[in-house]
Write a protein that holds these residues in place. Structure first.
Motif, PDB file in Angstrom:
ATOM      1  N   ILE A 178       0.835  -1.206   0.000  1.00 36.30           N
ATOM      2  CA  ILE A 178       0.000   0.000   0.000  1.00 36.30           C
ATOM      3  C   ILE A 178       0.865   1.250   0.000  1.00 36.30           C
ATOM      4  CG2 ILE A 178      -1.622   1.373   1.369  1.00 36.30           C
ATOM      5  CD1 ILE A 178      -2.877  -1.317   2.288  1.00 36.30           C
TER       6      ILE A 178
ATOM      7  N   VAL B 173     -10.333   4.481   0.058  1.00 39.76           N
ATOM      8  CA  VAL B 173      -9.768   3.173   0.381  1.00 39.76           C
ATOM      9  C   VAL B 173     -10.860   2.242   0.906  1.00 39.76           C
ATOM     10  CG1 VAL B 173      -8.045   1.970   1.773  1.00 39.76           C
ATOM     11  CG2 VAL B 173      -7.635   4.327   1.075  1.00 39.76           C
TER      12      VAL B 173
ATOM     13  N   ILE C  57      -8.001  -3.582  -1.918  1.00 43.81           N
ATOM     14  CA  ILE C  57      -7.081  -4.698  -1.799  1.00 43.81           C
ATOM     15  C   ILE C  57      -7.476  -5.787  -2.791  1.00 43.81           C
ATOM     16  CG2 ILE C  57      -6.011  -6.361  -0.224  1.00 43.81           C
ATOM     17  CD1 ILE C  57      -5.731  -3.241   0.480  1.00 43.81           C
TER      18      ILE C  57
END
Length: 177
Positions: free
Chosen positions: A47, A124, A154
């Motif tokens: 990240i 996010v 993710i």
């Protein structure tokens, strides 16, 4: 350790549950990564390596798993963190946006004083599936006249084509079909 190795460690730590929350669904559980320190560290590194060159003013995390990674990015970049929450969870004056779920409708809210106009925002979350929640978050931020630089997830379920519903660039580390 190189990026490919880190991605493999993270992918191996993601839990997979068949028939959850209902028959026919394969649920990908990010909490397996959080329970594995090596995998969590690898994900943090991935990240940070990805976001360190993004020009953003604010990090926005989506309720609720975006709250795991948003503050981490916020601290690494030295930028404020702002939550987008489900309806009724934030005090003060809020702006609301509906989104469709497979079983009905829900709402996201953001505090109107949390983002001023023309701020560059990174959104996010852990997962992009059908795109409804991410699209609602982008609409909320654009209503506040913020610029959504990127939607960072993710995992992405590619076969659901959620990114086609999101009016902003999307980046995912792991893709499932």
């Amino acid at each position: 350790m190189e990026k490919r190795e880190k991605l493999k460690i993270v992918e191996n730590a993601i839990g997979t549950y068949s028939d959850f929350p209902k028959p026919g669904i394969i649920f990908r559980d990010i909490f397996g990564v959080c329970q594995n320190v090596v995998a969590f560290r690898a994900l943090r590194d991935l990240i940070v390596e990805h976001v360190m060159f993004l020009e953003v003013d604010i990090i926005v995390g989506l309720d609720s798993r975006g709250f795991l990674f948003g503050p981490l990015i916020s601290l690494e970049l030295g930028k404020p963190f702002v939550p987008i929450r489900k309806k009724g969870k934030l005090p003060g004056h809020v702006l609301q946006q509906s989104f469709v779920l497979e079983y009905g409708e829900d709402y996201f809210e953001i505090q109107t004083n949390s983002i001023s106009e023309e701020k560059r925002v990174l959104i996010v979350d852990d997962l992009l599936a059908s795109g409804g929640t991410m699209a609602a978050a982008v609409k909320l931020l654009k209503t506040l006249h913020a610029e959504v630089v990127e939607c960072l997830v993710i995992m992405e379920l590619k076969n659901l084509d959620g990114r086609s519903k999101v009016d902003a660039p999307v980046y995912s580390f792991i893709e499932y079909n």
